[in-house]
Design a protein around this motif. Sequence first.
Motif, PDB file in Angstrom:
ATOM      1  N   TYR A 146       8.256 -16.295   0.483  1.00 56.60           N
ATOM      2  CA  TYR A 146       7.811 -15.647   1.710  1.00 56.60           C
ATOM      3  C   TYR A 146       6.335 -15.268   1.629  1.00 56.60           C
ATOM      4  N   GLY A 147       5.774 -14.946   2.778  1.00 56.01           N
ATOM      5  CA  GLY A 147       4.373 -14.539   2.843  1.00 56.01           C
ATOM      6  C   GLY A 147       4.244 -13.205   3.546  1.00 56.01           C
ATOM      7  N   ILE A 148       4.838 -12.164   2.972  1.00 52.95           N
ATOM      8  CA  ILE A 148       4.819 -10.832   3.582  1.00 52.95           C
ATOM      9  C   ILE A 148       3.400 -10.277   3.528  1.00 52.95           C
ATOM     10  N   LYS A 149       2.887  -9.867   4.688  1.00 59.52           N
ATOM     11  CA  LYS A 149       1.549  -9.279   4.743  1.00 59.52           C
ATOM     12  C   LYS A 149       1.590  -7.763   4.830  1.00 59.52           C
ATOM     13  N   SER A 150       2.665  -7.217   5.387  1.00 60.34           N
ATOM     14  CA  SER A 150       2.855  -5.767   5.373  1.00 60.34           C
ATOM     15  C   SER A 150       4.349  -5.477   5.439  1.00 60.34           C
ATOM     16  N   LEU A 151       4.754  -4.425   4.738  1.00 66.83           N
ATOM     17  CA  LEU A 151       6.160  -4.043   4.697  1.00 66.83           C
ATOM     18  C   LEU A 151       6.276  -2.544   4.938  1.00 66.83           C
ATOM     19  N   ALA A 152       7.069  -2.164   5.932  1.00 62.52           N
ATOM     20  CA  ALA A 152       7.336  -0.757   6.232  1.00 62.52           C
ATOM     21  C   ALA A 152       8.843  -0.537   6.153  1.00 62.52           C
ATOM     22  N   MET A 153       9.255   0.422   5.322  1.00 62.11           N
ATOM     23  CA  MET A 153      10.687   0.700   5.155  1.00 62.11           C
ATOM     24  C   MET A 153      10.956   2.183   5.299  1.00 62.11           C
ATOM     25  N   ILE A 154      11.995   2.501   6.059  1.00 66.36           N
ATOM     26  CA  ILE A 154      12.529   3.864   6.104  1.00 66.36           C
ATOM     27  C   ILE A 154      13.847   3.835   5.344  1.00 66.36           C
ATOM     28  N   ILE A 155      13.870   4.508   4.203  1.00 68.37           N
ATOM     29  CA  ILE A 155      15.035   4.496   3.318  1.00 68.37           C
ATOM     30  C   ILE A 155      15.721   5.850   3.407  1.00 68.37           C
ATOM     31  N   ASN A 156      17.007   5.841   3.721  1.00 66.36           N
ATOM     32  CA  ASN A 156      17.700   7.105   3.973  1.00 66.36           C
ATOM     33  C   ASN A 156      18.587   7.553   2.822  1.00 66.36           C
ATOM     34  N   ARG A 157      18.592   6.779   1.713  1.00 68.98           N
ATOM     35  CA  ARG A 157      19.493   7.168   0.630  1.00 68.98           C
ATOM     36  C   ARG A 157      18.996   6.625  -0.710  1.00 68.98           C
ATOM     37  N   ASN A 158      19.460   7.257  -1.777  1.00 76.08           N
ATOM     38  CA  ASN A 158      19.166   6.813  -3.128  1.00 76.08           C
ATOM     39  C   ASN A 158      20.339   5.976  -3.595  1.00 76.08           C
TER      40      ASN A 158
ATOM     41  N   ARG B   7       4.466   0.587   3.002  1.00 78.89           N
ATOM     42  CA  ARG B   7       4.686   1.962   3.440  1.00 78.89           C
ATOM     43  C   ARG B   7       6.173   2.269   3.371  1.00 78.89           C
ATOM     44  N   PHE B   8       6.495   3.318   2.622  1.00 75.12           N
ATOM     45  CA  PHE B   8       7.883   3.715   2.443  1.00 75.12           C
ATOM     46  C   PHE B   8       8.057   5.187   2.816  1.00 75.12           C
ATOM     47  N   GLU B   9       9.085   5.451   3.606  1.00 71.41           N
ATOM     48  CA  GLU B   9       9.539   6.824   3.819  1.00 71.41           C
ATOM     49  C   GLU B   9      10.919   6.903   3.183  1.00 71.41           C
ATOM     50  N   ALA B  10      11.030   7.705   2.129  1.00 74.18           N
ATOM     51  CA  ALA B  10      12.254   7.701   1.327  1.00 74.18           C
ATOM     52  C   ALA B  10      12.434   9.032   0.630  1.00 74.18           C
ATOM     53  N   PRO B  11      13.672   9.386   0.247  1.00 73.80           N
ATOM     54  CA  PRO B  11      13.890  10.602  -0.537  1.00 73.80           C
ATOM     55  C   PRO B  11      13.054  10.568  -1.811  1.00 73.80           C
ATOM     56  N   TRP B  12      12.509  11.700  -2.196  1.00 75.47           N
ATOM     57  CA  TRP B  12      11.600  11.714  -3.344  1.00 75.47           C
ATOM     58  C   TRP B  12      12.306  11.274  -4.626  1.00 75.47           C
ATOM     59  N   THR B  13      13.626  11.373  -4.678  1.00 79.10           N
ATOM     60  CA  THR B  13      14.371  10.929  -5.857  1.00 79.10           C
ATOM     61  C   THR B  13      14.321   9.409  -6.025  1.00 79.10           C
ATOM     62  N   VAL B  14      13.877   8.698  -5.001  1.00 80.69           N
ATOM     63  CA  VAL B  14      13.758   7.237  -5.069  1.00 80.69           C
ATOM     64  C   VAL B  14      12.333   6.801  -5.397  1.00 80.69           C
TER      65      VAL B  14
END
Length: 305
Positions: free
Chosen positions: A76-88, A113-120
């Motif tokens: 793949y040729g990912i140029k930007s990745l944004a993830m909202i992660i709701n669990r560990n 860019r990741f929004e995720a629990p700090w435990t992850v």
Amino acid sequence: MLVQLPDEILLCIIHHLKSVTCIDLISVASTCRRLRHLVGDWTLWSDNISITTAHASNEMLDILTDIFTDSSLRRYGIKSLAMIINRNDASVCQFLAALLGQQQHDITCSSLRFEAPWTVHDQLLGLLSQQDAGLKSIREVSVSDPDQVFSTLSDMSRNPVMDWLVHCQSSLEIFNVASLPADWLLYYIPRKDLQFPKLASLTLALRSFFSLPATEESRQCYWQQFKHVFPNLRHLTLHVAPDDATCLIKTLLHTKSLFPWIQSITIVSPSDLKQVFPPAELRAILSNLTGLTRVNVGWDMMLVC
């Protein structure tokens, strides 16, 4: 019948589904082998990718992980990745590792860019440090947890994360990871020539323990080293949990020789910073430091020069 359409037409249809959310592709992949293969097409997982794991069960993520690890697929040729992660959860990290593992070596992913629990956060940054393809020239890395803004990474993950940052030092322009301790960047890098010449926006954590200089002279040396590592820094955000760390910030704001340097400083703390930084004092600082135009010490107190 839909399956009678040529692959090119089916891919166009699947692309429209992806425009809403990539997670919708899982349902398509679960339909039949042919659609499962098409969901792994490189055109669907290139350019800008946005994913929210709240809409996907572990079983759904496992389906995509299996698709990504299929060696017959093109990279793949990912140029930007944004993830909202709701669990560990292990399935989330396995999914991310499989996705990044398919990144083309000759295409740079410019933004993560990741929004995720700090435990992850330890696992996320650890995964990034293991990727050889397309992540050595990244421009932006942001990892946040809006619910836990004063938790910091474990020192056990320090070495692999810092080794990766050494490889990225010439390209990084934005590094906002409020859980990463600032002392990692100053004290634990084996290289004396560490410098991020392009980095303009930085978010880090200030923690106590051994990391805080004890004297005013040592605190000034701390910021001189900080300026050496980030010579072109423009916007600095510090998450300060321990009250004793505010003395280090006071030194920064009272050391005139450091400026011109940073243009804006934001301090995030659970304490009432108005007691530590009275408005009159901040106004005097702004008028005295060349180039510093904005100091934000809380949602209700911001001074602009």
